[in-house]
Structure formats: C-alpha cells, structure tokens
Enzyme design. Structure first.
Site, PDB file in Angstrom:
ATOM      1  N   SER A   1      -1.562   5.243  13.579  1.00  0.00           N
ATOM      2  CA  SER A   1      -1.420   4.946  14.849  1.00  0.00           C
ATOM      3  C   SER A   1      -0.576   3.680  15.150  1.00  0.00           C
ATOM      4  CB  SER A   1      -2.972   4.639  15.294  1.00  0.00           C
ATOM      5  OG  SER A   1      -3.648   3.522  14.109  1.00  0.00           O
TER       6      SER A   1
ATOM      7  N   GLY B   1      -4.414   8.345  12.951  1.00  0.00           N
ATOM      8  CA  GLY B   1      -5.131   8.729  12.062  1.00  0.00           C
ATOM      9  C   GLY B   1      -4.805   9.544  11.018  1.00  0.00           C
TER      10      GLY B   1
ATOM     11  N   ASN C   1      -4.816   4.039   6.545  1.00  0.00           N
ATOM     12  CA  ASN C   1      -5.859   4.965   6.762  1.00  0.00           C
ATOM     13  C   ASN C   1      -6.663   5.616   5.550  1.00  0.00           C
ATOM     14  OD1 ASN C   1      -6.321   5.168   9.806  1.00  0.00           O
ATOM     15  ND2 ASN C   1      -4.248   6.390   9.742  1.00  0.00           N
TER      16      ASN C   1
ATOM     17  N   ASP D   1     -10.596  -3.342  19.697  1.00  0.00           N
ATOM     18  CA  ASP D   1     -11.243  -2.942  18.530  1.00  0.00           C
ATOM     19  C   ASP D   1     -11.030  -3.846  17.122  1.00  0.00           C
ATOM     20  OD1 ASP D   1      -8.593  -2.397  17.871  1.00  0.00           O
ATOM     21  OD2 ASP D   1      -8.859  -0.161  17.842  1.00  0.00           O
TER      22      ASP D   1
ATOM     23  N   HIS E   1      -6.170  -2.519  15.958  1.00  0.00           N
ATOM     24  CA  HIS E   1      -5.012  -2.206  16.265  1.00  0.00           C
ATOM     25  C   HIS E   1      -4.140  -3.234  17.258  1.00  0.00           C
ATOM     26  CE1 HIS E   1      -6.881   1.693  16.039  1.00  0.00           C
ATOM     27  NE2 HIS E   1      -5.640   2.130  15.284  1.00  0.00           N
TER      28      HIS E   1
END
Length: 218
Positions: free
Chosen positions: A43, A80, A109, A192, A195
């Site tokens: 991402s 992801g 991840n 969030d 990111h």
C-alpha cells in the site's frame, strides 16, 4: 580458370545484404532492450488513500520526465501485499515486462501480521535472485516497524534489509519512511496513522531517488 565476375558480384551483394540485416537486428535488439522500472510493493507504493498521481511512484515518473529520462514505470504494487504474495507474482511480471530495474518494497505487512521473519527473509532473497536471474538490477527498500511489536522482533525485522542487501549485493534504501515515521508530525499521515499522507510522498521519493538513479539504464 576464368573468374565469373557476375557470380562474384552477386555473392558480394548477398554478403553485404546479410551484414546489413545482422547489423539492423543487433541495433533493434539493443534499442528495444527494456528500460522499464518494475515496482513491486504494498500500500505504501500503491497510492492507498491518496488521489491518483500523489504517490511516490507517480512522482518518480514525473521526475524522470522533468529530467528527460525516458524510462517507463510499471507499478505492480498491491495494498496488503506480503513478501509471499510478491514472490508468487514476480516471475510472471519479469516475463511480461523484462524490466531493467526491480524495486522491491515489501515486508511491512509481514511484520504487522507477526509473520515468521525467516519466511520473510527467504521470500525477499528469492525475489532478488529471480530479478537478477532476469538480468535486472535490484533496489531493496528497507522498512521498520513500531517498537510495540517487541524490541527483538522490531530490531530483527529492521536488520533483515541491510543483511539481505549485503548478501545479495543489492542496492539498499535504508529506511523508506525516514523523515516521515520518525517525525512527531501528524500531518504526514492519513487518519489511520499508518499510511503516509500525500505531503509525505515527496519525502519518500527523496529517500529513494539517490539509490535508484545510478541503477537507471543509460
């Protein structure tokens, strides 16, 4: 024995024609050799949560164009994505695009899910080996994770990237989010808090560019 000048002339023409064909073939082969940069990431490279064109990969394309460097980019990043997913996809991408440079931005991840670091190492090594077998140069993007995953795990994860880069003689970006994740500035991140926001992506590109530029095809 009399010399057949007509025959000799025809043979000479044939040889010259063959030479021209071979030269043209060599020139076309050299010209058509791929100059593509393949970015295999998650991402952080797939513009998650950003407007189209705001991510560092697109900023890189604009930088190349501004500097009149004709090198196309294939962004094969998926939000992801793990190293196992990247490893499973890479060979098909290499076969299709025959890149000159492969940028590997994977591993975050794996760590966020607490996956085996041994498996992460194996996957990263496998991807580097596959890219080099395909005659591509490799840029490995280093990552770090927050300390709340445990001191040992955090340290071992951060150490993966320089270790693999050294073992495989690959070029390394020590930390993709330098100047972003190590700053107490909430504006650099999306809501969030994971990111990077659009404003952080020029910083990310500045972290990557010095190591990437020398790898670009001439």
């Amino acid at each position: 024995m009399p010399i057949n000048f007509k025959f000799s002339y025809q043979v000479g023409n044939v040889l010259r024609a063959l030479a021209l064909v071979m030269l043209a073939s060599f020139t076309m082969s050299a010209y058509s050799a791929s100059k593509t940069i393949l970015v295999l990431g998650d991402s952080l490279s797939a513009e998650y949560g950003l407007a189209r064109g705001e991510g560092w990969v697109n900023l890189l394309q604009k930088k190349l164009e501004a500097e009149k460097i004709s090198v196309p980019i294939v962004n094969a990043s998926i939000s992801g994505e793990t190293t196992s997913g990247g490893a499973a996809r890479l060979q098909a991408l290499l076969d299709k695009h025959q890149p000159a440079v492969v940028v590997i931005e994977l591993g975050a991840n794996d760590a966020l899910r607490g996956l085996s670091l041994a498996a992460t190492q194996q996957n990263l090594r496998g991807m580097v080996a596959a890219a080099k077998k395909a005659k591509a140069k490799v840029l490995l993007i280093g990552m770090q994770i927050p300390p709340n995953y445990g001191t040992d795990y955090t340290r071992q994860f951060a150490d993966l990237f320089p270790k693999i880069a050294k073992e495989t003689k690959s070029v390394l970006v020590p930390f993709m989010l330098k100047g972003v994740a190590d700053q107490a500035d909430p504006s650099l991140f999306q809501a969030d808090r994971i990111h990077p926001a659009a404003v952080a992506h020029p910083i990310i590109l500045n972290n990557i560019w010095p190591q990437l530029k020398p790898l670009l095809p001439k």
